[in-house]
Design an enzyme around this catalytic site. Sequence first.
Site, PDB file in Angstrom:
ATOM      1  CD  GLU A  39      -9.992 -10.658  14.645  1.00 56.26           C
ATOM      2  OE1 GLU A  39     -10.982 -10.569  15.343  1.00 56.26           O
ATOM      3  OE2 GLU A  39      -9.848  -9.814  13.778  1.00 56.26           O
TER       4      GLU A  39
ATOM      5  CB  CYS B  83       5.259  16.287 -14.110  1.00 53.61           C
ATOM      6  SG  CYS B  83       6.239  16.466 -12.759  1.00 53.61           S
TER       7      CYS B  83
ATOM      8  CB  CYS C 263       4.627  20.466 -13.380  1.00 53.25           C
ATOM      9  SG  CYS C 263       3.748  19.382 -12.262  1.00 53.25           S
TER      10      CYS C 263
ATOM     11  CB  CYS D 155       2.449  -9.694  16.505  1.00 53.32           C
ATOM     12  SG  CYS D 155       1.071 -10.156  15.522  1.00 53.32           S
TER      13      CYS D 155
ATOM     14  CG  HIS E 268      -2.090  -1.003   1.018  1.00 52.94           C
ATOM     15  ND1 HIS E 268      -2.717  -1.389   2.383  1.00 52.94           N
ATOM     16  CD2 HIS E 268      -2.344  -1.859   0.023  1.00 52.94           C
ATOM     17  CE1 HIS E 268      -3.760  -2.627   1.847  1.00 52.94           C
ATOM     18  NE2 HIS E 268      -3.355  -2.734   0.540  1.00 52.94           N
TER      19      HIS E 268
END
Length: 263
Positions: free
Chosen positions: A168, A80, A104, A205, A69
């Site tokens: 989970e 540009c 630009c 985790c 992502h």
Amino acid sequence: FDIDYFRKEPKPFFLLAKELYPGNFRPTPAHYFIKLLEEKGLLLRNYTQNIDTLERVAGISKEKLVEAHGSFASSHCIHCGKEHSVDFVRDAIFADKIAKCDECSNLVKPDIVFFGEDLPARFFALRAEDFPKCDMLVVMGTSLAVEPFNALPVLVDVQVPRLLINMEEVGTFELPADAPIPAHSTGFLFDHPKNYRDVKWLGECDKGVKKLARLLGWTKELETLIKKGPSTISSTTTTTTTTTTSSSSSSSSSSSSAPSSRL
């Protein structure tokens, strides 16, 4: 954020970006566990949905990462395509300004994937290359709810062991108890009586990777990496690549990326 809305009203994103900007959080033990896999030559690739660059801060090599992502680690003009340095965009964000291209004068944004944008080409290219090679898949810290990322665990061979370390159970495949295991790869089959490869560890985790490190005899090495602390992300402009990478989760609360490893 929606890319079309951003084009019309960029200010809300830049206000939010100040809160999201890397530097407010530190890598977790889960991030450093992935780095340890790399140091041991076991990490094929770390696929992550996180945009916070904590994998990079933990020292995981850019070549081993697929930021599905995008991230704050690079920025481009949306018109540009010119790349701008991390410092250029960060300075604009923290000065409450809207970053504009020096070529630009159009909008510049971090290379985070907005709604309406395609995932990086690197994701698709490396996905096709990596998963046939993967001989163990670890999935951490993810809901496995967003396509196409949630399909990654299905891409490994049917003989490949798959480990989920998560708060989970996610990514499961409903299969009647008396049904045979399909010849093709499916979602996780944790509780199926004929399951032969899927393992789950439910909980935080960080606790999960510490237990795994202990079982592997890696506790001291993991602790050393954690004590060493974060690496510095270069603030200079880097060259964009169109290659790719793949996997599933371990970075956000502990990392939204999943390392394909050769354990």
